[in-house]
Scaffold this active site. Structure first.
Site, PDB file in Angstrom:
ATOM      1  N   ASP A 103      -7.181   3.374  -3.032  1.00 45.64           N
ATOM      2  CA  ASP A 103      -7.881   3.466  -1.743  1.00 45.64           C
ATOM      3  C   ASP A 103      -8.061   4.940  -1.373  1.00 45.64           C
ATOM      4  O   ASP A 103      -7.082   5.669  -1.210  1.00 45.64           O
ATOM      5  CB  ASP A 103      -7.062   2.750  -0.660  1.00 45.64           C
ATOM      6  N   GLU A 143     -11.224   1.188  -3.404  1.00 46.70           N
ATOM      7  CA  GLU A 143     -11.497   0.938  -1.984  1.00 46.70           C
ATOM      8  C   GLU A 143     -12.065   2.171  -1.291  1.00 46.70           C
ATOM      9  O   GLU A 143     -11.496   3.262  -1.376  1.00 46.70           O
ATOM     10  CB  GLU A 143     -10.188   0.485  -1.321  1.00 46.70           C
ATOM     11  N   ASP A 198     -13.917  -1.039   3.085  1.00 44.03           N
ATOM     12  CA  ASP A 198     -13.003  -1.241   4.216  1.00 44.03           C
ATOM     13  C   ASP A 198     -13.712  -0.670   5.450  1.00 44.03           C
ATOM     14  O   ASP A 198     -14.441  -1.388   6.159  1.00 44.03           O
ATOM     15  CB  ASP A 198     -11.655  -0.531   3.907  1.00 44.03           C
ATOM     16  N   SER A 203       0.869  -1.174   0.000  1.00 42.07           N
ATOM     17  CA  SER A 203       0.000   0.000   0.000  1.00 42.07           C
ATOM     18  C   SER A 203       0.909   1.228   0.000  1.00 42.07           C
ATOM     19  O   SER A 203       1.660   1.453   0.946  1.00 42.07           O
ATOM     20  CB  SER A 203      -0.882  -0.027   1.258  1.00 42.07           C
ATOM     21  N   LYS A 256     -10.338  -6.738   7.926  1.00 46.26           N
ATOM     22  CA  LYS A 256      -9.354  -6.404   8.962  1.00 46.26           C
ATOM     23  C   LYS A 256      -9.955  -6.900  10.269  1.00 46.26           C
ATOM     24  O   LYS A 256     -11.037  -6.441  10.664  1.00 46.26           O
ATOM     25  CB  LYS A 256      -9.149  -4.888   9.057  1.00 46.26           C
ATOM     26  N   GLY A 289      -4.447  -4.043   6.005  1.00 50.01           N
ATOM     27  CA  GLY A 289      -3.388  -3.858   6.991  1.00 50.01           C
ATOM     28  C   GLY A 289      -3.538  -2.521   7.697  1.00 50.01           C
ATOM     29  O   GLY A 289      -4.239  -1.623   7.222  1.00 50.01           O
ATOM     30  N   LYS A 340      -2.837   5.224  -2.584  1.00 57.29           N
ATOM     31  CA  LYS A 340      -3.810   6.046  -1.876  1.00 57.29           C
ATOM     32  C   LYS A 340      -4.204   7.204  -2.781  1.00 57.29           C
ATOM     33  O   LYS A 340      -3.358   7.761  -3.485  1.00 57.29           O
ATOM     34  CB  LYS A 340      -3.187   6.588  -0.580  1.00 57.29           C
ATOM     35  N   LYS A 374      -1.176  -0.977  -4.371  1.00 56.65           N
ATOM     36  CA  LYS A 374      -2.342  -0.147  -4.045  1.00 56.65           C
ATOM     37  C   LYS A 374      -1.815   1.263  -3.848  1.00 56.65           C
ATOM     38  O   LYS A 374      -0.794   1.459  -3.180  1.00 56.65           O
ATOM     39  CB  LYS A 374      -2.998  -0.678  -2.767  1.00 56.65           C
TER      40      LYS A 374
END
Ligand code: OSB
Ligand code: MG
Length: 368
Positions: A188, A213, A238, A135, A262, A290, A163, A161
């Site tokens: 995400d 996400e 998420d 990530s 998670k 995570g 952000k 991934k």
């Protein structure tokens, strides 16, 4: 297992590089390490709350308060037989899932150490190594982002991934896609968009992303349904999935086509298992999210991700992606096929390095 003592370590660990998301920048990561003692055994769990209430409402301070004042009295000097027993004891405490999950993790470690079984075996995990990705936080510019991503690809990560946030979305993702046409890529937003502002994300639909996400509010499943109807790319939730019930709501509403699991956010590994089973029964892919865990939480994530329904790579990177020095003696490394080995020793299968633990501890609370 009769819980004889509970010790809380409030940790602050420097990250190898700042981690920026739509809700802020972290230079170091706070968490709470939980130590349980019972029948000559010492077990650990990790509460993944961080310093600020940016990801969700919990913080290390609220978690310390909830554990000390409400959870500990329900388990200290009590015979807690398993995770279901723990969940029924704490069922009167509303919310505070990160706090509950940290204690539940320590309980699994204890149960595993006492029965000689690894967490993977106890959870019913099948794989000995799990596929992982990395990530990548927001970077200065698309060019810097591409360079950062290239470094991770060179290190062996086969799924990236990135952000995103409003204004740092389509250009960033397009730059990465142009540089790496075949890379498995996902984004995400950590709840940074509204149904209106998310219209700007439409071009993402042409980038062949694995998923988008949590674009919308953390407590909003309904608008995600509306957004999913407008996108070909799967929406993955998420923040919004805080319990097995919420997973059911989301699937019934068709608010997403993938779920990020998670254990912390769901209130424990036992709750994560329920979400896994529900999704598997409906052929909804899940993957392990995570929270920049230490080696303790990472061991738990690896065991969880070894379950058969985890068909997408997890946000479980090698230890050196996060920390120069970890609090576990073991450090996790990336295999050449973008996998990490699942620990096989009893419980979480990791050993806490007491010296490192002391080095990163801000404060300790012993409850006995
Ligand atoms: O949204 O998945 C998230 C880290 C902290 C809080 C929330 C998230 C993340 C990550 C990092 O994306 C995942 C990792 O631990 O590598
Ligand atoms: Mg996320």
């Amino acid at each position: 297992m009769k819980i004889e003592s509970l010790c809380l370590y409030h940790l602050r660990m420097p990250l190898v590089a700042p981690f920026e998301t739509s809700f802020g920048v972290e230079l170091d990561r706070e968490c709470i390490l939980i130590q349980l003692r019972s029948a000559g055994l010492t077990a650990y769990g990790e509460c993944v709350a961080s310093h600020d209430p940016g990801y969700n409402y919990e913080t290390t301070s609220t978690a310390l308060h909830i554990i000390r004042d409400f959870i500990a009295p329900l388990i200290l000097h009590e015979d807690v037989v398993n995770a279901a027993d723990f969940q029924s004891r704490v069922s009167g405490i509303r919310g505070h899932h990160l706090a509950k999950a940290g204690i539940e993790m320590a309980l699994w470690d204890l149960l595993g150490k006492s029965s000689g079984k690894s967490l993977r075996e106890m959870l019913g995990g099948e794989r000995r190594r799990v596929e992982v990705g990395v990530s990548v936080g927001l970077q200065e510019s698309p060019a810097v982002l591409v360079k950062t991503v290239r470094n991770y690809i060179d290190a062996g990560y086969a799924r990236i991934k990135i952000k995103i946030k409003p204004g740092r979305d389509v250009l960033d993702a397009s730059a990465v896609r142009a540089a790496f046409p075949d890379m498995r890529l996902q984004v995400d937003a950590n709840s940074a968009f509204t149904l209106d502002t998310a219209q700007a994300l439409k071009p993402l639909d042409d980038l062949d992303l694995l998923l988008i996400e949590q674009p919308l509010f953390e407590d909003d499943i309904w608008d995600h349904r509306k957004l999913q109807q407008q996108f070909r790319t799967p929406i993955c939730l998420d923040e919004s999935i805080v319990s097995p019930r919420h997973a059911r709501y989301a699937l019934e509403m068709q608010a997403c086509r993938v779920i990020n699991i998670k254990a912390g956010r769901l209130g424990g590994l036992s709750q994560a298992l329920q979400v896994h089973d529900l999704c598997r029964s409906q052929a909804i892919p899940v993957w392990c999210g995570g929270m920049l865990e230490t080696g303790v939480g990472r061991a738990s994530n690896l065991a969880l991700a070894s379950l058969p329904g985890f068909t997408l790579p997890g946000d479980i990177s090698a230890s050196n992606r996060y920390y120069m020095q970890d609090v576990t003696a073991e450090s996790f490394t990336l295999n050449a096929d973008s996998t990490i080995d699942v620990p096989s020793a009893p419980g979480l299968g990791v050993t806490v390095d007491e010296k490192a633990l002391r080095k990163y501890t801000l404060s300790t609370a012993v409850l006995a």
